[in-house]
Design an enzyme around this catalytic site. Structure first.
Site, short mmCIF file in Angstrom:
data_model
loop_
_atom_site.label_atom_id
_atom_site.label_comp_id
_atom_site.label_asym_id
_atom_site.label_seq_id
_atom_site.Cartn_x
_atom_site.Cartn_y
_atom_site.Cartn_z
N LYS A 1 -13.31 -9.12 4.36
CA LYS A 1 -12.48 -10.07 5.11
C LYS A 1 -12.71 -10.04 6.62
O LYS A 1 -12.66 -11.07 7.28
CB LYS A 1 -11.00 -9.82 4.80
N ASP B 1 -3.92 -16.06 3.22
CA ASP B 1 -2.93 -15.02 2.87
C ASP B 1 -1.60 -15.26 3.60
O ASP B 1 -0.52 -15.16 3.01
CB ASP B 1 -3.46 -13.62 3.23
P1 NAP Z 1 -5.07 -2.00 4.19
O1 NAP Z 1 -5.80 -2.95 5.03
O2 NAP Z 1 -5.70 -0.71 3.82
O3 NAP Z 1 -3.67 -1.69 4.93
C1 NAP Z 1 -2.77 -0.78 4.40
C2 NAP Z 1 -1.57 -0.61 5.32
O4 NAP Z 1 -0.66 0.28 4.69
C3 NAP Z 1 -1.91 0.02 6.67
O5 NAP Z 1 -0.96 -0.44 7.61
C4 NAP Z 1 -1.73 1.52 6.39
O6 NAP Z 1 -1.40 2.26 7.57
C5 NAP Z 1 -0.53 1.49 5.48
N1 NAP Z 1 -0.46 2.62 4.56
C6 NAP Z 1 -1.40 3.03 3.68
N2 NAP Z 1 -0.94 4.08 2.97
C7 NAP Z 1 0.32 4.33 3.42
C8 NAP Z 1 1.32 5.29 3.09
N3 NAP Z 1 1.10 6.21 2.14
N4 NAP Z 1 2.50 5.26 3.75
C9 NAP Z 1 2.72 4.34 4.72
N5 NAP Z 1 1.82 3.40 5.08
C10 NAP Z 1 0.63 3.40 4.43
O7 NAP Z 1 -4.64 -2.64 2.78
P2 NAP Z 1 -4.49 -4.22 2.42
O8 NAP Z 1 -5.75 -4.72 1.90
O9 NAP Z 1 -3.81 -4.90 3.54
O10 NAP Z 1 -3.49 -4.12 1.18
C11 NAP Z 1 -2.13 -3.75 1.39
C12 NAP Z 1 -1.27 -4.28 0.26
O11 NAP Z 1 -1.24 -5.69 0.26
C13 NAP Z 1 -1.75 -3.86 -1.12
O12 NAP Z 1 -0.64 -3.43 -1.86
C14 NAP Z 1 -2.28 -5.14 -1.72
O13 NAP Z 1 -2.10 -5.21 -3.12
C15 NAP Z 1 -1.40 -6.16 -1.05
N6 NAP Z 1 -1.99 -7.52 -1.01
C16 NAP Z 1 -1.37 -8.49 -1.74
C17 NAP Z 1 -1.86 -9.79 -1.72
C18 NAP Z 1 -1.17 -10.85 -2.54
O14 NAP Z 1 -1.69 -11.96 -2.62
N7 NAP Z 1 -0.03 -10.55 -3.13
C19 NAP Z 1 -2.99 -10.11 -0.96
C20 NAP Z 1 -3.60 -9.08 -0.20
C21 NAP Z 1 -3.09 -7.78 -0.25
P3 NAP Z 1 -2.51 2.78 8.59
O15 NAP Z 1 -2.73 1.64 9.55
O16 NAP Z 1 -1.91 3.96 9.22
O17 NAP Z 1 -3.73 3.10 7.76
#
Ligand code: NAP
Length: 307
Positions: free
Chosen positions: A93, A129
Site C-alpha cells: 500500500k 479504506d
Molecule cells: P499495521 O499497519 O501494522 O498497524 C497496526 C497498528 O496497531 C499500529 O498502530 C500498531 O502500533 C498497533 N499495534 C499493533 N500491535 C499492537 C498491540 N499489541 N497493542 C497496541 N497496539 C498495537 O496494521 P494494518 O494493516 O493497519 O491492520 C490493522 C487492523 O486493521 C487489522 O486488524 C486489519 O484486519 C484491519 N483492517 C481492516 C480492514 C477492513 O476492511 N475491515 C482493512 C484494512 C485493515 P505501532 O505503531 O506502535 O506499531
C-alpha cells in the site's frame, strides 16, 4: 473465515509476467486482481466476482501472490495483459505511491493506495479504506462521522491512518488517536493539523490515557491487529465501556473478537470490520466502472465466508 474452492486459486508474479496467455484465456478473462504477500486469504475476490457477475461484466478478479520485490514489474505486466486495475494489500500500500502516474488527494493524505485504476495506459492510485470506513459507520450506527467524537486505537497504523484522515476530512467533532508508538501518533496529528487544519490529540496506549479518552468519546475504533488471532485480548483490556459508546472493530475474522464481546456485555452498540471490507470494495468497483456497485450482491457474497 473459510475460502470456497472455486475462488481459492492463487496466481504468481511469474504467471503475470506470462500475461495475456494465462489471464485472457480464462473464462471469463481476468481483468482485475489483488496483489499481496500473503494473499491467499483475501476476501476481495468474493465481493468483486459477485459484483462482476451481478452486473453482467464478462471479466473475473483473481488473487496474485506478489512480493515487495515484484511489485513494480507486476504492475507493468497488468498493462500487457489488458487489466482494468487492481487492489493492493500488505505489503504494497505504501510502496505503490511512487509507482503511480497520478495519486488522489485522499490517498496522498492517507499515505497509502489500495486501489489502482489503469486509464489510457497510466496508473491512478486511490484509497477506498477511509471512505469505506465512513460508509460502514453510517450503515452500522445510522449516523455520519461528522457528528461523532472518535477514539482510534492504533490510529497511526496503516488502516488506522486512513481512518484518522477520513475522520479529519469529515470534520468529526473530535479525534483522538491512541498509538503504541507515541511518536507515530504525534507525527500524524501534526501532519493532519498542518494539512487539513484539524486538531488531533495523540495519546499513549495506556490504561490511564485510554480511560480519560473513553469518557469523552462516542465512537471507539479498533485499528490494531488485536482480535485477528483466536485468543487475542481486547485492546481496551477491562476498561469501562458504556451503553452510549459505539464500538467498531476493523478486524473481520469470521468470529467474535474480545472487543466485540466486551462491547456487547457493556450494552454498547458494536460492529465488525466486514462492513468496511464491503464498502471499500464497493468504492473500488465504482472507480473501475464509473457506476454504482451492486451492494446487495456483494453483501450476500460475504455471508458465505462470514462464518
Ligand atoms: P499495521 O499497519 O501494522 O498497524 C497496526 C497498528 O496497531 C499500529 O498502530 C500498531 O502500533 C498497533 N499495534 C499493533 N500491535 C499492537 C498491540 N499489541 N497493542 C497496541 N497496539 C498495537 O496494521 P494494518 O494493516 O493497519 O491492520 C490493522 C487492523 O486493521 C487489522 O486488524 C486489519 O484486519 C484491519 N483492517 C481492516 C480492514 C477492513 O476492511 N475491515 C482493512 C484494512 C485493515 P505501532 O505503531 O506502535 O506499531
Amino acid at each position: 473465515m473459510s475460502i470456497p474452492p472455486e475462488v481459492s486459486v492463487v496466481y504468481t508474479a511469474k504467471d503475470l509476467a506470462g500475461g495475456e496467455k494465462i489471464f485472457q484465456r480464462l473464462n471469463p478473462p481476468a481483468r482485475l486482481a489483488i496483489f499481496g504477500d500473503p494473499v491467499a486469504k483475501s476476501a476481495s475476490p468474493f465481493i468483486q466476482n459477485a459484483a462482476l457477475k451481478e452486473c453482467g461484466i464478462n471479466s473475473q478478479y483473481v488473487r496474485v501472490h506478489v512480493t515487495a520485490a515484484d511489485l513494480s514489474e507486476s504492475l507493468a505486466a497488468l498493462l500487457q495483459a489488458d487489466f482494468l486495475g487492481c487492489n493492493l494489500t500488505m505489503p504494497h500500500k505504501l510502496a505503490a505511491l511512487s509507482l503511480m502516474h497520478r495519486v488522489s488527494k485522499e490517498a496522498n493524505l492517507m499515505g497509502a493506495i489500495n486501489t489502482v485504476a489503469i486509464r489510457n495506459g497510466k496508473f491512478e492510485g486511490f484509497n477506498t479504506d477511509g471512505p469505506g470506513f465512513a460508509a460502514a459507520i453510517k450503515e452500522e450506527f445510522g449516523m455520519p462521522l461528522s457528528t461523532l467524537r472518535v477514539l482510534i486505537l492504533g490510529g497511526a497504523g496503516g488502516a488506522g491512518r486512513a481512518i484518522t484522515v477520513q475522520c479529519a476530512l469529515e470534520k468529526c467533532h473530535s479525534i483522538t488517536i491512541a498509538n503504541r508508538t507515541l511518536e507515530k501518533g504525534t507525527a500524524l496529528a501534526e501532519e493532519i493539523g498542518n494539512g487539513l487544519g484539524n486538531s488531533v490529540t495523540a495519546i499513549t496506549f495506556d490504561q490511564e490515557n485510554l480511560t480519560k479518552a473513553l469518557e469523552s468519546s462516542d465512537l471507539v475504533v479498533n485499528a490494531t491487529p488485536l482480535g485477528m488471532k483466536e485468543g487475542d485480548p481486547s485492546p481496551l483490556c477491562d476498561l469501562h465501556l458504556g451503553k452510549n459508546h459505539l464500538v467498531y472493530d476493523t478486524v473481520y475474522n469470521g468470529g467474535t473478537t474480545a472487543l466485540i464481546t466486551q462491547a456487547r456485555d457493556a450494552g454498547s452498540k458494536s460492529a465488525s470490520g466486514l462492513s468496511m471490507l464491503l464498502h471499500q470494495g464497493a468504492k473500488a468497483f465504482e472507480i473501475w466502472f464509473s457506476k454504482p456497485a451492486p451492494l446487495e450482491a456483494m453483501r450476500e457474497s460475504l455471508k458465505k465466508i462470514a462464518g
